[in-house]
Design an enzyme around this catalytic site. Structure first.
Site, PDB file in Angstrom:
ATOM      1  NE  ARG A   1      -8.458   7.473  -5.091  1.00 33.63           N
ATOM      2  CZ  ARG A   1      -7.879   7.253  -3.918  1.00 33.63           C
ATOM      3  NH1 ARG A   1      -6.581   7.067  -3.835  1.00 33.63           N
ATOM      4  NH2 ARG A   1      -8.595   7.211  -2.821  1.00 33.63           N
TER       5      ARG A   1
ATOM      6  CB  THR B   1      -4.231   6.043   7.063  1.00 38.20           C
ATOM      7  OG1 THR B   1      -4.234   4.870   6.253  1.00 38.20           O
ATOM      8  CG2 THR B   1      -4.639   5.659   8.470  1.00 38.20           C
ATOM      9  N   GLY B   2      -6.877   5.860   5.257  1.00 38.69           N
ATOM     10  CA  GLY B   2      -8.229   5.351   5.047  1.00 38.69           C
ATOM     11  C   GLY B   2      -8.677   5.667   3.628  1.00 38.69           C
TER      12      GLY B   2
ATOM     13  CB  SER C   1      -0.948   0.004   1.207  1.00 31.40           C
ATOM     14  OG  SER C   1      -0.202  -0.125   2.392  1.00 31.40           O
TER      15      SER C   1
ATOM     16  CB  THR D   1      -0.531   6.270  -0.019  1.00 32.24           C
ATOM     17  OG1 THR D   1      -1.365   5.113  -0.059  1.00 32.24           O
ATOM     18  CG2 THR D   1      -1.148   7.319  -0.913  1.00 32.24           C
TER      19      THR D   1
ATOM     20  CB  THR E   1      -1.706   6.466   3.843  1.00 30.08           C
ATOM     21  OG1 THR E   1      -2.650   6.261   2.797  1.00 30.08           O
ATOM     22  CG2 THR E   1      -0.819   7.645   3.552  1.00 30.08           C
TER      23      THR E   1
HETATM   24  N1  GLY Z   1      -5.618   7.354   1.892  1.00 32.66           N
HETATM   25  C1  GLY Z   1      -4.988   6.952   0.722  1.00 32.66           C
HETATM   26  C2  GLY Z   1      -5.848   6.989  -0.448  1.00 32.66           C
HETATM   27  O1  GLY Z   1      -7.056   6.881  -0.337  1.00 32.66           O
HETATM   28  O2  GLY Z   1      -5.329   7.112  -1.526  1.00 32.66           O
END
Ligand code: GLY
Length: 338
Positions: free
Chosen positions: A217, A240-241, A85, A207, A189
């Protein structure tokens, strides 16, 4: 908050993390924590933040700058080929390409740099730092970010993510026929916050973003105020999330603003989640998690993901902690501990 009073979890003991004895409330509410904490202090997201914190601390203890500490700490996670990740080992997008996001902020002078949808560069955090230090811009994206990183001599690595892409495709098909009961986290992240012995603050975030995302994106992580925010007068916060759920509310900025109003970092993280969850149609099903520290050396964390953990490190202790799980909406949200 005095870190030495806490029950720390070593990485080897992460299995114990579910024990109530380690719940964040048990230390966040200790009376002596209303005052100052220890400096230097490093706080980061997830158990993989602990080795990053330890490296960051070493940099500080041997006289390095907080920016070096943040950058070199995050290198540890970006370099891990098994991390799915963060860094080039991360999950590919829907076209099978790994696109990386990162940002860095330096409290003094309120400086920042950021890169998004960066391909094939080993250390996106370094690219973000170079944007901050070597250009008049704040953010570079895509091929422009890559060309800049190459020009700066940053290491490039050809990535063959076909296997990971095929695995993701298989999982996706599997999930359609057999949907998981609860959303599976595929996006972790590293957000790392550092408070130096001199009281200055810095932070970084890196991330590979949401696995299977649409090409191009960009999530919250490289967006200042969303995935990371540092205000040298107040404190720093990172997220993070699910990026979309953080960036629609400038989540990290909000945490710092709550701290500016006098909330403890712990209360500021909780108040931010409560405020977002009250306003958002998804309620608490948002997958948003925050870490924060303030200028006095106090820290906190809260999240809506049951499996969220964070790491905290001072010169005397370093460990992984279980943060406050926000699992119900609180009528008095925002009026947390000062
Ligand atoms: N929090 C990392 C992402 O959604 O890209």
């Amino acid at each position: 908050m005095n870190i030495s009073r806490r029950k720390f979890l070593d990485q080897t003991a992460v299995g114990l993390v579910g024990s109530a004895a380690f719940h964040v409330t048990s230390f966040a509410q200790a009376p002596s924590e209303a005052g100052g904490g220890q400096k230097p202090l490093i706080v980061s997201t997830w158990p993989f933040g602990k080795p990053a914190n330890d490296v960051a601390l070493k940099v500080l203890l041997r006289g390095g700058s907080i920016l070096d500490a943040v950058e070199q700490g995050i290198w540890v996670v970006e370099s891990d080929p098994d991390n799915r990740s963060v860094g080039l080992g991360g999950g590919p997008n829907a076209a099978g390409v790994v696109q990386l996001d990162a940002c860095i902020m330096f409290g003094p002078g309120h400086r920042a740099g950021s890169v998004a949808a960066l391909e094939g560069i080993r250390h996106p955090i370094s690219a973000a730092r170079r944007v901050m230090e070597k250009t008049t811009h704040v953010m570079l994206v895509g091929e422009g970010a890559r060309m800049f990183a190459l020009q700066e001599g940053l290491e490039a690595i050809a990535v063959d993510s076909r296997e990971r892409y095929e695995l993701w495709q298989r999982q996706k098909i599997g999930q359609r026929t057999n949907p998981p009961e609860k959303k599976k986290d595929n996006h972790d992240t590293i957000a790392l916050l550092a408070l130096g012995a001199d009281g200055n603050l810095a932070g970084g975030c890196s991330t590979s973003g949401l696995g299977g995302k649409l090409p191009g994106r960009v999530g919250d992580s490289p967006i200042l105020g969303s995935g990371l925010y540092v205000d040298n007068e107040v404190g720093a916060a990172g997220a993070t999330g699910v990026g979309e759920n953080v960036m629609r509310y400038c989540g990290s900025f909000l945490v710092v603003e709550y701290m500016r109003q006098g909330l403890h970092p712990q209360s500021a993280c909780e108040a931010t989640i409560q405020r977002i969850a009250k306003q958002d149609p998804k309620g608490l099903d948002l997958s948003i998690n925050f870490v924060a520290l303030d200028k006095q050396g106090r820290f906190g964390a809260a999240g809506t993901d049951k499996n969220f953990r964070f790491a905290a490190t001072t010169s005397s202790s370093s460990g992984v902690l279980q943060p406050m799980l926000v699992d119900h909406l609180d009528a008095g949200a925002g009026a947390g501990r000062r």
